[in-house]
Design a protein around this motif. Structure first.
Motif, PDB file in Angstrom:
ATOM      1  N   LYS A  77       3.830  -8.457 -11.561  1.00 23.44           N
ATOM      2  CA  LYS A  77       4.579  -9.712 -11.544  1.00 23.44           C
ATOM      3  C   LYS A  77       5.182 -10.032 -10.179  1.00 23.44           C
ATOM      4  O   LYS A  77       5.294 -11.201  -9.811  1.00 23.44           O
ATOM      5  N   GLU A  78       5.589  -9.021  -9.433  1.00 21.73           N
ATOM      6  CA  GLU A  78       6.204  -9.235  -8.119  1.00 21.73           C
ATOM      7  C   GLU A  78       5.665  -8.200  -7.127  1.00 21.73           C
ATOM      8  O   GLU A  78       6.377  -7.282  -6.715  1.00 21.73           O
ATOM      9  N   PRO A  79       4.408  -8.323  -6.752  1.00 18.76           N
ATOM     10  CA  PRO A  79       3.770  -7.287  -5.921  1.00 18.76           C
ATOM     11  C   PRO A  79       4.430  -7.089  -4.561  1.00 18.76           C
ATOM     12  O   PRO A  79       4.463  -5.964  -4.051  1.00 18.76           O
ATOM     13  N   VAL A  80       4.951  -8.158  -3.971  1.00 17.72           N
ATOM     14  CA  VAL A  80       5.590  -8.022  -2.654  1.00 17.72           C
ATOM     15  C   VAL A  80       6.866  -7.194  -2.770  1.00 17.72           C
ATOM     16  O   VAL A  80       7.089  -6.245  -1.998  1.00 17.72           O
ATOM     17  N   LEU A  81       7.709  -7.530  -3.739  1.00 18.88           N
ATOM     18  CA  LEU A  81       8.944  -6.781  -3.930  1.00 18.88           C
ATOM     19  C   LEU A  81       8.662  -5.361  -4.397  1.00 18.88           C
ATOM     20  O   LEU A  81       9.399  -4.423  -4.054  1.00 18.88           O
ATOM     21  N   TYR A  82       7.602  -5.202  -5.175  1.00 17.48           N
ATOM     22  CA  TYR A  82       7.209  -3.852  -5.592  1.00 17.48           C
ATOM     23  C   TYR A  82       6.883  -3.002  -4.372  1.00 17.48           C
ATOM     24  O   TYR A  82       7.324  -1.846  -4.266  1.00 17.48           O
ATOM     25  N   SER A  83       6.123  -3.561  -3.428  1.00 22.14           N
ATOM     26  CA  SER A  83       5.769  -2.820  -2.218  1.00 22.14           C
ATOM     27  C   SER A  83       7.008  -2.472  -1.394  1.00 22.14           C
ATOM     28  O   SER A  83       7.116  -1.375  -0.840  1.00 22.14           O
ATOM     29  N   VAL A  84       7.951  -3.411  -1.329  1.00 20.73           N
ATOM     30  CA  VAL A  84       9.201  -3.142  -0.621  1.00 20.73           C
ATOM     31  C   VAL A  84       9.936  -1.966  -1.264  1.00 20.73           C
ATOM     32  O   VAL A  84      10.436  -1.073  -0.571  1.00 20.73           O
ATOM     33  N   SER A  85       9.997  -1.958  -2.595  1.00 19.93           N
ATOM     34  CA  SER A  85      10.708  -0.882  -3.295  1.00 19.93           C
ATOM     35  C   SER A  85      10.058   0.470  -3.040  1.00 19.93           C
ATOM     36  O   SER A  85      10.741   1.492  -2.922  1.00 19.93           O
ATOM     37  N   GLN A  86       8.726   0.481  -2.931  1.00 21.37           N
ATOM     38  CA  GLN A  86       8.041   1.739  -2.662  1.00 21.37           C
ATOM     39  C   GLN A  86       8.288   2.218  -1.238  1.00 21.37           C
ATOM     40  O   GLN A  86       8.433   3.424  -0.986  1.00 21.37           O
ATOM     41  N   ARG A  87       8.356   1.287  -0.301  1.00 23.62           N
ATOM     42  CA  ARG A  87       8.669   1.665   1.082  1.00 23.62           C
ATOM     43  C   ARG A  87      10.103   2.177   1.191  1.00 23.62           C
ATOM     44  O   ARG A  87      10.389   3.099   1.963  1.00 23.62           O
ATOM     45  N   GLN A  88      10.994   1.576   0.421  1.00 16.81           N
ATOM     46  CA  GLN A  88      12.368   2.067   0.403  1.00 16.81           C
ATOM     47  C   GLN A  88      12.422   3.498  -0.118  1.00 16.81           C
ATOM     48  O   GLN A  88      13.079   4.359   0.483  1.00 16.81           O
ATOM     49  N   ARG A  89      11.745   3.750  -1.216  1.00 18.24           N
ATOM     50  CA  ARG A  89      11.761   5.106  -1.762  1.00 18.24           C
ATOM     51  C   ARG A  89      11.175   6.106  -0.783  1.00 18.24           C
ATOM     52  O   ARG A  89      11.706   7.208  -0.608  1.00 18.24           O
ATOM     53  N   ALA A  90      10.093   5.717  -0.108  1.00 16.86           N
ATOM     54  CA  ALA A  90       9.478   6.610   0.872  1.00 16.86           C
ATOM     55  C   ALA A  90      10.445   6.937   2.007  1.00 16.86           C
ATOM     56  O   ALA A  90      10.529   8.082   2.466  1.00 16.86           O
ATOM     57  N   ALA A  91      11.190   5.913   2.456  1.00 15.21           N
ATOM     58  CA  ALA A  91      12.148   6.127   3.546  1.00 15.21           C
ATOM     59  C   ALA A  91      13.320   6.990   3.086  1.00 15.21           C
ATOM     60  O   ALA A  91      13.745   7.911   3.796  1.00 15.21           O
ATOM     61  N   TRP A  92      13.845   6.697   1.911  1.00 18.91           N
ATOM     62  CA  TRP A  92      15.027   7.416   1.429  1.00 18.91           C
ATOM     63  C   TRP A  92      14.724   8.876   1.132  1.00 18.91           C
ATOM     64  O   TRP A  92      15.581   9.737   1.309  1.00 18.91           O
ATOM     65  N   THR A  93      13.529   9.172   0.645  1.00 25.95           N
ATOM     66  CA  THR A  93      13.208  10.533   0.217  1.00 25.95           C
ATOM     67  C   THR A  93      12.610  11.389   1.330  1.00 25.95           C
ATOM     68  O   THR A  93      12.107  12.482   1.062  1.00 25.95           O
ATOM     69  N   ARG A  94      12.653  10.911   2.566  1.00 28.88           N
ATOM     70  CA  ARG A  94      12.241  11.771   3.678  1.00 28.88           C
ATOM     71  C   ARG A  94      13.147  12.987   3.788  1.00 28.88           C
ATOM     72  O   ARG A  94      12.733  14.041   4.272  1.00 28.88           O
ATOM     73  N   ASP A  95      14.381  12.809   3.361  1.00 29.34           N
ATOM     74  CA  ASP A  95      15.281  13.947   3.234  1.00 29.34           C
ATOM     75  C   ASP A  95      15.065  14.538   1.843  1.00 29.34           C
ATOM     76  O   ASP A  95      15.185  13.835   0.830  1.00 29.34           O
ATOM     77  N   ALA A  96      14.751  15.812   1.793  1.00 28.09           N
ATOM     78  CA  ALA A  96      14.374  16.457   0.531  1.00 28.09           C
ATOM     79  C   ALA A  96      15.506  16.474  -0.488  1.00 28.09           C
ATOM     80  O   ALA A  96      15.256  16.700  -1.684  1.00 28.09           O
TER      81      ALA A  96
END
Length: 207
Positions: A77-96
Motif C-alpha cells: 500500500k505504501e512502498p516508498v514509506l515501507y522502504s524508508v522504514s526498512q532503511r531506518q531499521r538497518a541504520a538503527w540496528t548497526r549497533d548490536a
C-alpha cells in the motif's frame, strides 16, 4: 567481586515517544519526519540523565539492550514509506544492542480512494510491548527495565511487571507530558527535556 554497574534494557514505544516529542518541542509547522528519534541516542541519554540525578551510593546503569516497537507501512500500500522504514531499521540496528520489531499498520477498508483522509493506525504494538515488559521483568537477563512511553494503556502491564518481576522496573519520557503511574508504587522516572530532544533527534536522510 560485586560489580558497580547494572545492566539496563530500554523498551521504546517508538511512535508514542516520537509523536509526543513532535507535539511538545519543534516550532509549529515542522514536518513530523523532522522529529524522528534515534533509539540508541535516546536510550543512552535516558541513562545519562538518570545517572546525573541518582545518589552517589547507587550503582551505575550500563545500556545492554534497546528494544524498539513500531508500526510499519505496508509494502503493497505504501512502498516508498515501507522502504524508508526498512532503511531506518538497518541504520538503527548497526549497533548490536538495538532490536527493532515492526508490525504492519492497519489500513482503512477504503484506503487509496480520493476521499479517504484517515491515516493507517498501529494495531497490537501496545500488546507486544506489554508482553515484552512483563517477560523481561520476570525472567530477562537485565537488572533494570525502563519503559519509554506516555501511553496509559501500558499502565496495567507496568503494574504487573513491578509486582511480579524480579528486576527493577522504571519509566522514561518527555518533560511536559503525562508520566505513567501505578497504584501504590513510586517508580523511578527519568524525564528528558527539550534540550535532550535536540540531542537525540535522528538526523539521517532516509530518502
Amino acid at each position: 567481586m560485586v560489580s558497580d554497574t547494572l545492566a539496563a534494557c530500554v523498551l521504546i514505544d517508538y511512535q508514542n515517544i516520537h509523536l509526543t516529542a513532535w507535539d511538545l518541542y519543534p516550532p509549529h509547522g515542522v514536518p513530523v519526519k523532522e522529529a524522528l528519534i534515534d533509539p540508541l541516542a535516546f536510550a543512552e541519554r535516558v541513562l545519562q540523565v538518570r545517572a546525573a540525578r541518582q545518589q552517589p551510593h547507587q550503582k551505575t546503569l550500563t545500556l545492554a539492550k534497546v528494544c524498539v516497537y513500531r508500526g510499519a507501512p505496508s509494502n503493497a500500500k505504501e512502498p516508498v514509506l515501507y522502504s524508508v522504514s526498512q532503511r531506518q531499521r538497518a541504520a538503527w540496528t548497526r549497533d548490536a544492542r538495538v532490536c527493532v520489531t515492526y508490525r504492519t499498520l492497519r489500513y482503512p477498508s477504503d484506503w487509496g480512494k480520493p476521499s479517504r483522509f484517515d491515516r493507517p493506525r498501529e494495531k497490537g504494538i501496545d500488546v507486544m510491548i506489554a508482553l515484552e515488559l512483563v517477560q523481561q521483568a520476570q525472567s530477562g537477563p537485565y537488572n533494570v527495565v525502563i519503559l519509554a512511553s506516555h501511553d496509559t494503556d501500558m499502565e496495567p502491564a507496568l503494574e504487573m511487571a513491578a509486582r511480579v518481576g524480579r528486576v527493577k522496573v522504571e519509566t522514561a519520557g518527555w518533560d511536559g507530558s503525562r508520566r505513567l503511574k501505578i497504584p501504590g508504587r513510586n517508580l523511578w522516572h527519568t524525564t528528558l527535556s527539550a534540550r535532550d530532544f535536540v540531542l537525540v533527534k535522528d538526523r539521517r536522510n532516509y530518502g
